[in-house]
Design an enzyme around this catalytic site. Structure first.
Site, PDB file in Angstrom:
ATOM      1  N   CYS A 110       0.805  -1.142   0.043  1.00  0.00           N
ATOM      2  CA  CYS A 110       0.223   0.061   0.033  1.00  0.00           C
ATOM      3  C   CYS A 110       0.833   1.344   0.128  1.00  0.00           C
ATOM      4  O   CYS A 110       0.352   2.473   0.010  1.00  0.00           O
ATOM      5  CB  CYS A 110      -0.938  -0.068   1.076  1.00  0.00           C
ATOM      6  N   HIS A 164      -2.646   7.531   6.346  1.00  0.00           N
ATOM      7  CA  HIS A 164      -3.146   6.316   5.804  1.00  0.00           C
ATOM      8  C   HIS A 164      -4.379   5.663   5.977  1.00  0.00           C
ATOM      9  O   HIS A 164      -5.215   5.385   5.257  1.00  0.00           O
ATOM     10  CB  HIS A 164      -1.969   5.401   6.220  1.00  0.00           C
ATOM     11  N   THR A 198      -8.956  -0.125   9.980  1.00  0.00           N
ATOM     12  CA  THR A 198      -8.649  -1.233  10.971  1.00  0.00           C
ATOM     13  C   THR A 198      -8.390  -0.704  12.310  1.00  0.00           C
ATOM     14  O   THR A 198      -7.629   0.386  12.387  1.00  0.00           O
ATOM     15  CB  THR A 198      -7.658  -2.110  10.118  1.00  0.00           C
ATOM     16  N   PRO A 199      -8.778  -1.448  13.577  1.00  0.00           N
ATOM     17  CA  PRO A 199      -8.716  -0.911  14.739  1.00  0.00           C
ATOM     18  C   PRO A 199      -7.307  -0.788  15.169  1.00  0.00           C
ATOM     19  O   PRO A 199      -6.723   0.238  15.675  1.00  0.00           O
ATOM     20  CB  PRO A 199      -9.219  -2.109  15.469  1.00  0.00           C
ATOM     21  N   ALA A 200      -6.214  -1.603  14.588  1.00  0.00           N
ATOM     22  CA  ALA A 200      -4.828  -1.562  14.961  1.00  0.00           C
ATOM     23  C   ALA A 200      -3.902  -0.446  14.266  1.00  0.00           C
ATOM     24  O   ALA A 200      -3.467   0.439  14.961  1.00  0.00           O
ATOM     25  CB  ALA A 200      -4.173  -3.075  15.086  1.00  0.00           C
ATOM     26  N   GLU A 207      -1.015   4.713  13.854  1.00  0.00           N
ATOM     27  CA  GLU A 207      -0.691   6.017  13.091  1.00  0.00           C
ATOM     28  C   GLU A 207      -1.018   7.140  13.901  1.00  0.00           C
ATOM     29  O   GLU A 207      -0.247   8.052  13.810  1.00  0.00           O
ATOM     30  CB  GLU A 207      -1.411   5.825  11.839  1.00  0.00           C
ATOM     31  N   LYS A 215     -10.253   7.716   2.917  1.00  0.00           N
ATOM     32  CA  LYS A 215     -10.542   6.272   2.554  1.00  0.00           C
ATOM     33  C   LYS A 215     -12.122   6.085   2.645  1.00  0.00           C
ATOM     34  O   LYS A 215     -12.754   5.297   1.924  1.00  0.00           O
ATOM     35  CB  LYS A 215      -9.844   5.233   3.145  1.00  0.00           C
ATOM     36  N   HIS A 269     -10.162   1.869   0.234  1.00  0.00           N
ATOM     37  CA  HIS A 269      -8.523   1.750   0.278  1.00  0.00           C
ATOM     38  C   HIS A 269      -8.000   1.319  -0.993  1.00  0.00           C
ATOM     39  O   HIS A 269      -8.443  -0.178  -1.387  1.00  0.00           O
ATOM     40  CB  HIS A 269      -8.278   0.677   1.454  1.00  0.00           C
ATOM     41  N   PHE A 309       2.266  -3.514   3.648  1.00  0.00           N
ATOM     42  CA  PHE A 309       2.314  -4.682   4.617  1.00  0.00           C
ATOM     43  C   PHE A 309       3.937  -4.755   4.731  1.00  0.00           C
ATOM     44  O   PHE A 309       4.776  -4.210   4.149  1.00  0.00           O
ATOM     45  CB  PHE A 309       1.981  -5.933   4.050  1.00  0.00           C
TER      46      PHE A 309
END
Length: 408
Positions: free
Chosen positions: A176, A304, A308-310, A315, A333, A338, A396
């Site tokens: 990404c 970014h 997503t929770p994490a 960030e 997003k 995304h 990733f």
């Protein structure tokens, strides 16, 4: 040992720029939708379908790709991804600007640096579902037996054939962060004297591997994504294509510029970021250092922010460690989804729009602030005259990139 900050770099002028997303084709469509807070997300209607029905989620799908075949001379590159590249390159005068740069510098002096995550894998998926038995063994059907389409460099080869640029041609595939890192790569090529101009950008399109791959990681939300909302549950996937033409900026030249970039690799986990966002902080610090500006000079930061929770928590933690509370930071997003390998160029275009028009987008679909996220995270749109804008793209494996753009 503390991380040594890089020296400031020479700016690059952004001569032409565009993107095409679920919001529409070209910069004007993006600006209108951002200002109106009109999302491009819709219930998933994209195949392949499991058990006769589509995956239950929301997507950012670009209209009209199915009805936009490539020109006959480029039919050997036919696939959804290259069709979207063809559509995007025709917007906002980018293709004409590239041809003018070739006329100015020579084809061998114009580089192509393009990012993608899955490239033309949708065509490969189709080819394997239609394998044909022959005496020599299974083979692809004739219309899909085109090797270049089944490589990650499909996009780069297509754009090279389309534009006639003959300088260095590089495909960046770092998940990404791909089409953010292209700006850094292009700056290095031009600074090293290997090119006088560079067309940068990225394209990624929806396919089964994307939808079901991210769903297998339990990252896809059934509802429209809500970045940084306390009740966020996951991302919404999208597709997009965008491009920008970069050249050396003359002394005292005005206009929009690339002023800084920062790259880092967490190497912390295959798909999760470092829990303290250390790699993200390094990328942002390096981008600011190369731009030669302090943190309080940044007027807008496009995050970014995948929902997503994490990832959102990490960030936001990294941003709060660097920037003052007055910073306007947001994720867009909720508008586009995304777009994976195209996220960097899409959000660079949005940062450039903020510089050009003073529109600072908020965060669509989010309504309940997460107490774990700092005061920099904004849900509502704002208007301000800003000189510097940043954007973050994280991939990733902890492959991070931050960019600084300026209105000179």
């Amino acid at each position: 040992m503390p991380h040594a900050l890089p020296d400031p770099i020479a700016p690059l002028a952004v001569r032409a720029w565009t993107c095409t997303t679920a919001l529409g084709r070209g910069r004007a469509a993006q600006l209108e939708a951002l200002a109106a807070r009109r999302s491009g997300l819709r219930p998933n209607d994209f195949g392949p379908h499991a058990e006769g029905r589509p995956l239950e989620c929301w997507i950012g799908r670009v209209e009209g790709i199915e009805d936009a075949p490539l020109p006959p001379a480029l039919a050997g590159y036919e696939c959804r991804n290259n069709r979207l590249a063809w559509i995007a390159l025709q917007q906002d005068g980018v293709l004409d600007a590239v041809r003018a740069a070739i006329a100015r510098h020579g084809a061998e002096r114009v580089a192509l640096v393009l990012g993608t995550s899955t490239a033309s894998i949708g065509a490969s998926e189709e080819a394997y579902t239609r394998l044909q038995d022959t005496p020599e063994g299974a083979r692809f059907p004739d219309e899909l037996a085109r090797p270049i389409v089944h490589t990650v460099h499909s996009l780069g080869a297509f754009v090279q054939a389309l534009t006639g640029a003959r300088g260095p041609c590089v495909t960046v595939a770092t998940a990404c962060s791909s089409s953010a890192k292209v700006f850094a790569q292009a700056h290095r090529l031009i600074s090293a004297g290997l090119a006088d101009a560079a067309l940068v950008g990225g394209v990624d399109t929806l396919c089964g591997s994307v939808l079901y791959g991210f769903n297998s990681l339990q990252l896809v939300a059934r509802e429209p994504c809500r970045p940084f909302d306390a009740h966020r549950v996951g991302l919404s996937l999208g597709e997009a294509g965008g491009f920008a033409l970069l050249e050396r900026a003359a002394a005292g030249e005005g206009g929009l510029q690339l002023r800084g970039y920062g790259e880092s690799s967490d190497a912390h986990h295959m798909s999760a970021p470092h829990p303290d966002g250390l790699g993200a902080q390094i990328a942002m610090r390096d981008a600011l250092a190369r731009a030669g500006i302090a943190v309080d000079a940044v007027g807008y930061l496009n995050l970014h922010g995948t929902a997503t929770p994490a990832n959102d928590t990490v960030e936001a933690k990294a941003v709060a460690a660097l920037f003052p509370p007055a910073l306007h930071a947001s994720s867009t997003k909720g508008w586009t989804g995304h777009t994976l390998g195209a996220a960097g160029i899409v959000e660079s275009v949005i940062a450039l729009l903020a510089l050009e028009h003073g529109l600072l987008p908020g965060t669509l679909n989010a309504s309940t602030p997460d107490p774990a996220c700092g005061p920099q995270i904004r849900f509502d749109n704002a208007h301000a005259d800003v000189r510097f804008a940043m954007n973050n793209s994280f991939g990733f494996g902890g492959n991070n990139c931050s960019l600084v753009f300026a209105r000179a």
